[in-house]
Design a protein around this motif. Sequence first.
Motif, PDB file in Angstrom:
ATOM      1  N   GLN A 123       0.848  -1.187   0.000  1.00 24.35           N
ATOM      2  CA  GLN A 123       0.000   0.000   0.000  1.00 24.35           C
ATOM      3  C   GLN A 123       0.886   1.240   0.000  1.00 24.35           C
ATOM      4  OE1 GLN A 123      -2.223   1.581  -0.796  1.00 24.35           O
ATOM      5  NE2 GLN A 123      -2.742   3.213   0.592  1.00 24.35           N
ATOM      6  N   ASP A 132      -7.235   4.536   2.882  1.00 21.97           N
ATOM      7  CA  ASP A 132      -7.064   3.151   3.329  1.00 21.97           C
ATOM      8  C   ASP A 132      -7.387   2.988   4.810  1.00 21.97           C
ATOM      9  OD1 ASP A 132      -4.864   4.756   3.876  1.00 21.97           O
ATOM     10  OD2 ASP A 132      -3.467   3.080   3.903  1.00 21.97           O
ATOM     11  N   TRP A 141      -9.296  -3.234   2.497  1.00 17.79           N
ATOM     12  CA  TRP A 141      -7.844  -3.162   2.384  1.00 17.79           C
ATOM     13  C   TRP A 141      -7.165  -4.305   3.135  1.00 17.79           C
ATOM     14  CZ3 TRP A 141      -5.888   0.907  -0.527  1.00 17.79           C
ATOM     15  CH2 TRP A 141      -6.807   1.917  -0.847  1.00 17.79           C
TER      16      TRP A 141
END
Length: 509
Positions: A123, A132, A141
Amino acid sequence: MKQIVVFIIGALIVQQQALAQTKQAPVIIIMCDQLRYDAIGEYTPHINELKADGVSFNRTYCASPLCAPSRAAFFTGKYPNDNGCLINGWQDEDAHYGEVKSGTLNMYGLLGDNWNSRHIGKQHFVTQDKIDKDPQSKTKWITPQTYKQWVKSVNEKAPGGPQFKAMLPELVSNKYTQYKNYSTPKYDVYKPGLQYFDDNYYTDKAIETINESKHDKKPLFLSLMYLSPHPPFDVPEPYYSKFKPEDFAIPDNIGEWYAGQSTLQLYNLTGFIGTRYTKEQWKQVWPKYFGLVSLVDDEIGRVIDALKTNGLYDKALIIFTSDHGEMLGSHSLWQKMCMYEESARVPFIIKFPSDYKPALKEVNDNVSLIDVWPTLIDYLDIDNAGNTDGQSLMPLLQGKATGRKNVFIQYDGNGAYGNNQRCIVEGDYKLIIDTFKDEVFIELYNLSTDPLEKNNLAVNIKYEAIVNQLIEKVKKHMSDTNDLLKLPDNIYQNFVTHYTTSNKSSSGD
C-alpha cells in the motif's frame, strides 16, 4: 410486421445487455514492484500467457521512478506535480510531499461506486484523505500491516532485516543532508519458507477474494500489489537456488560507468550504493533478483488459475505492470530513482474481455502509466471522473493516433525532497536533466541507436538544437503543472562550459 418489430426490440435488448456486461467487466490490476521491463521473457511463463491473450505496450514509462509517486500517478491519471505526491515521504519535514492532495479523484473511489473494490498487497497509494484508513472507504484493504500481524501470529518473521541495509546520505528539503538507512543488493535465503512469504500470503488472499466474488452482485475490482522483485533479496526456496550466474547473459552496461553519465548520481542512493559493486559481483546478484521474478510470476499464475476456475478470466479486464524498474547494476547503479530505461521503463499489458478485439497485439508508441486510468474511464464509460493528465489508449488500440507526442518523467527525492530530475522521451530521443542543489547535468540519448544509453549526445555541440528544443518542452511542462523545481536559464550552455575536455573527447555520436 409485428414479429419483425418484436425481433428488433429483442435484439436491441440483447445488445444492451451485452454492452452493460462489457461496461461492468471485472477489473483486475496486478502490479509488481521494481520489475525491469526486460525481465519479461524466458522466466515469466504466466505473464507471457497474459501477454499472448492481451496487448503489450512495449514503450511504457512510469511518471516517476519511485513507489509512492508512481502509484499516485497511476491511480489518479495525473502527473506528480498535479496530484501532489512527489516522494515516498519518510522524512517528517517533507512528509507532505508524499501524499496525494485531498479530494483528488482516483480509481479506488470511482470504481468503488459500481464494483466491489478490494486492495491486496503493498500500500503505497498515500493520500491526505487516508482512504485506506477511512471506515467509510468503498474499498476493503489488506496491506503489509495485515500481513505482518498474521506472520507474527504464527510466530514467524517477515522478509528482510537490518542485515540487508546500509547507511547513506540523503538531501532533505533540498537544503541539508542527513544520514539514512536503505537497502543494498545483499541476498540470503528466507528461512521460514514460501508459505510465510508476503507475496504468497497476498496471493492466498486474492484467491479467497476471487472465489467469494461469484456470490457478489457487483463485478470485482481487485488491485493486487505484489512486493517482488523489490529488495530485500531475502528469497525463499526453491527460488533462492533456482538460478545460477551462468544462466544470464547480463547486459553490457552492467557494472559500467560511462563518461557522459550524470556524476550527480553519486549523491543519490543509486550511485552511492551501486558503484561499490563490480560487474562480477552484480553477476552474483542477478540470480537472486530473478528468483523473485520467478516467484511472483508463479503467484500470478495462481491468480490466473483462480480466475479461470471461477469463469472470470474471459470476462475480466486485466492490467499487468510494475510501478518502476530496477537498475541492478546497469550504469553501475542500484535500485531505481533515475531516468535510464532499466529504471523508468516498465512492462505493461492489457488483457480485455473476450468480446472486445483490439486491432493491435503490440504497441510500440511511447505511453505513460498515467494513461491507464483514462483508458479505463474510456472503456468502462465511467461518469464524473473529472480531468486527467493522461490520454486514453483506446484510439491507439483501434489503430488511430493518440495525440501523445512525448512522455514526461520526474523524480524529487526518495524519503525526502531533493536530488530532482526531469525527463522527456520524444520519439527515439530521451533528454534527462539531473540536479543537485545549484548544479545541473544534462544527458541526451538516441534510444534507437543506443538502447543501453552508453553515449551521452548532450556533450556534443552538434546536438545543441535538439537539446534546447527538448529543454523548452520540459520547462513548459513544469510550468503547466506548477512544478516546485525551477531550472535556471541557459542550463545547456552552462553544462557545456563546465563539462571537462577529457569527457568531451571520450564521447562520440
